[in-house]
Design an enzyme around this catalytic site. Structure first.
Site, mmCIF file in Angstrom:
data_model
loop_
_atom_site.group_PDB
_atom_site.id
_atom_site.type_symbol
_atom_site.label_atom_id
_atom_site.label_comp_id
_atom_site.label_asym_id
_atom_site.label_seq_id
_atom_site.Cartn_x
_atom_site.Cartn_y
_atom_site.Cartn_z
ATOM 1 N N ASP A 79 22.667 30.397 6.384
ATOM 2 C CA ASP A 79 22.260 31.351 5.357
ATOM 3 C C ASP A 79 23.454 32.043 4.712
ATOM 4 O O ASP A 79 23.496 32.205 3.484
ATOM 5 C CB ASP A 79 21.323 32.382 5.981
ATOM 6 C CG ASP A 79 20.726 33.328 4.954
ATOM 7 O OD1 ASP A 79 19.601 33.068 4.499
ATOM 8 O OD2 ASP A 79 21.389 34.323 4.611
ATOM 9 N N VAL A 111 17.796 34.181 2.477
ATOM 10 C CA VAL A 111 17.630 32.866 1.859
ATOM 11 C C VAL A 111 16.759 31.978 2.739
ATOM 12 O O VAL A 111 15.923 31.216 2.242
ATOM 13 C CB VAL A 111 18.992 32.202 1.587
ATOM 14 C CG1 VAL A 111 18.797 30.891 0.836
ATOM 15 C CG2 VAL A 111 19.897 33.128 0.787
ATOM 16 N N ASP A 112 16.940 32.052 4.052
ATOM 17 C CA ASP A 112 16.066 31.306 4.957
ATOM 18 C C ASP A 112 14.613 31.726 4.778
ATOM 19 O O ASP A 112 13.702 30.886 4.790
ATOM 20 C CB ASP A 112 16.497 31.534 6.409
ATOM 21 C CG ASP A 112 17.635 30.631 6.836
ATOM 22 O OD1 ASP A 112 17.591 29.431 6.533
ATOM 23 O OD2 ASP A 112 18.577 31.122 7.477
ATOM 24 N N VAL A 113 14.382 33.008 4.641
ATOM 25 C CA VAL A 113 13.017 33.498 4.469
ATOM 26 C C VAL A 113 12.444 33.014 3.139
ATOM 27 O O VAL A 113 11.290 32.563 3.067
ATOM 28 C CB VAL A 113 12.969 35.029 4.560
ATOM 29 C CG1 VAL A 113 11.564 35.546 4.277
ATOM 30 C CG2 VAL A 113 13.427 35.498 5.942
ATOM 31 N N GLY A 130 11.597 29.406 3.517
ATOM 32 C CA GLY A 130 10.408 29.250 4.334
ATOM 33 C C GLY A 130 9.137 29.566 3.569
ATOM 34 O O GLY A 130 8.124 28.867 3.700
#
Length: 388
Positions: free
Chosen positions: A144, A170-172, A175
């Site tokens: 991230d 960014v991961d969230v 997702g």
């Protein structure tokens, strides 16, 4: 509660979860909360990397891991072994959804690529998450922090030097984008019988998630810069000092600005040619901020909130995490999983469904705790007709 309400919206959907770290586990937790049976495949003896990402640890588990892995069954499979691959392929054959976020090409080494999964199960919805896509960027490593840097987010965050956000946002984002894609593909599958490949990468998710900032460049060739807590297109829209702690003030219209000016005893500012509309306020934000700052630092933040909020002027103190949870509790938003579930007080799913509310049925699993049950199911039911 009726049986209809007890069943999650995705009841009966089986998910083979080969994801780890954050983006993919966030996606599969969302599906699990909505009622899907999520089978999390992990490395024997090690498991998901985030199991060791601490402190803090609670009950022997890292809180990082616990944040995105409730409502799942953990199965320990060595995907490098023939036996592990056999069970994994059988799991894919029986699943409605497959999720993975290995580096592109890794699943093919295990005989679990999309093409191979489709041969096993033409109806499968197969979701691949990557950092920079499956093309030229496939070989680039991607955490991230790197995406925040390379994707422009750090260039518009903070003051002075580039600054990352306080969470792997960014991961969230990836997702959540992947969740939408998977549900759309599942809807198509249910209507036509056709599975498909869903691909989401972190860089594209970030560029889409930068909304007005990325649009400023895409449409107008404007390269945004760091403005600290200010907004590039709205003023006043930033954090001001008060007599005791920082105060966020978000004035989104000329009417709100006029109300603010009257409330703080500075009516003349609303008629000042430099501040008469939002465009002029943005152009003269430095002098506006200095003027408002001199006034706002004369009272505590809570006093300003009590004065301005009833008038429709958005403002409030900058809370720490404890303050944020206290606010949610005070508003009746129930930010934690209810105690009557018997589960740890993890952060609640924010989605409310009137007919199929999210479910909380299992704490984040111990590594491999469901291996025997799932293997028995795969061994004893060769046609895959018996439910879990």
């Amino acid at each position: 509660m009726t049986d209809e309400k007890r069943a999650g919206a995705l009841a009966g959907v089986v998910v083979a979860d080969f994801g780890r770290i954050l983006a993919a586990p966030y996606l599969t937790m969302m599906l699990a909360d909505l009622g899907a049976e999520v089978i999390k495949v992990e490395r024997p003896g090690a498991g998901d990397d985030t199991r060791g990402w601490g402190p803090p640890f609670v009950g022997g588990q890292a809180t990082y891991f616990q944040s995105v892995n409730r409502n799942k069954t953990s199965v320990a499979l060595d995907l490098r072994s023939a036996e592990g691959q056999r069970y994994a392929r059988e799991l894919v054959r029986r699943s409605d959804i497959v999720v993975e976020n290995f580096r592109p090409g890794t699943m093919a080494k295990f005989g679990l690529s999309y093409a191979e999964a489709q041969e096993l199960n033409p109806r499968v919805v197969y979701c691949s998450l990557s950092a920079f896509g499956a093309g030229i960027g496939a070989e680039l490593p991607g955490y991230d922090l790197l995406i925040q840097a390379a994707g422009g987010l750090m260039s518009i965050t903070g003051e002075g030097q580039p600054m990352k956000t306080g969470v792997a946002v960014v991961d969230v984002l990836a997702g959540l984008h992947a969740t939408v894609g998977v549900l759309a593909a599942l809807r198509h599958r249910d209507a036509t019988g056709e599975g498909q490949l869903v691909e989401v990468n972190l860089l594209s998710s970030l560029l889409a998630g930068l909304v007005n900032q990325s649009a400023a460049y895409a449409l107008a060739d404007v390269v945004p810069t760091r403005l600290g807590n200010r907004h590039p297109s709205i003023a006043p829209y930033e954090v001001f000092p008060s007599a005791d702690r920082p105060l966020a003030l978000a004035v989104g219209s000329d009417g709100q600005f006029a109300t603010l000016c009257r409330a703080i005893g500075a009516e003349q500012l609303a008629d000042d040619p430099r501040f008469v509309n939002n465009t002029m306020r943005v152009a003269n934000v430095e002098v506006l901020a200095a003027t408002l700052g001199d006034i706002l630092r004369t009272k505590p933040a809570a006093d300003w909130e009590a004065l301005l909020t009833p008038l429709g002027v958005p403002c409030g103190p900058v809370n720490d995490m404890a303050g944020a949870f206290a606010l949610a509790d005070r508003l009746g938003l129930r930010p934690r999983i209810p105690a009557d579930t018997g589960l740890p007080p993890l952060v609640a799913n924010p989605i409310t469904l009137s007919r199929n509310p999210v479910r909380y049925t299992a704490a984040p699993p111990e590594l491999g705790s469901g291996t025997d049950r799932i293997r028995a199911w795969l061994d004893a039911d060769p046609d895959g007709v018996n439910s879990l």
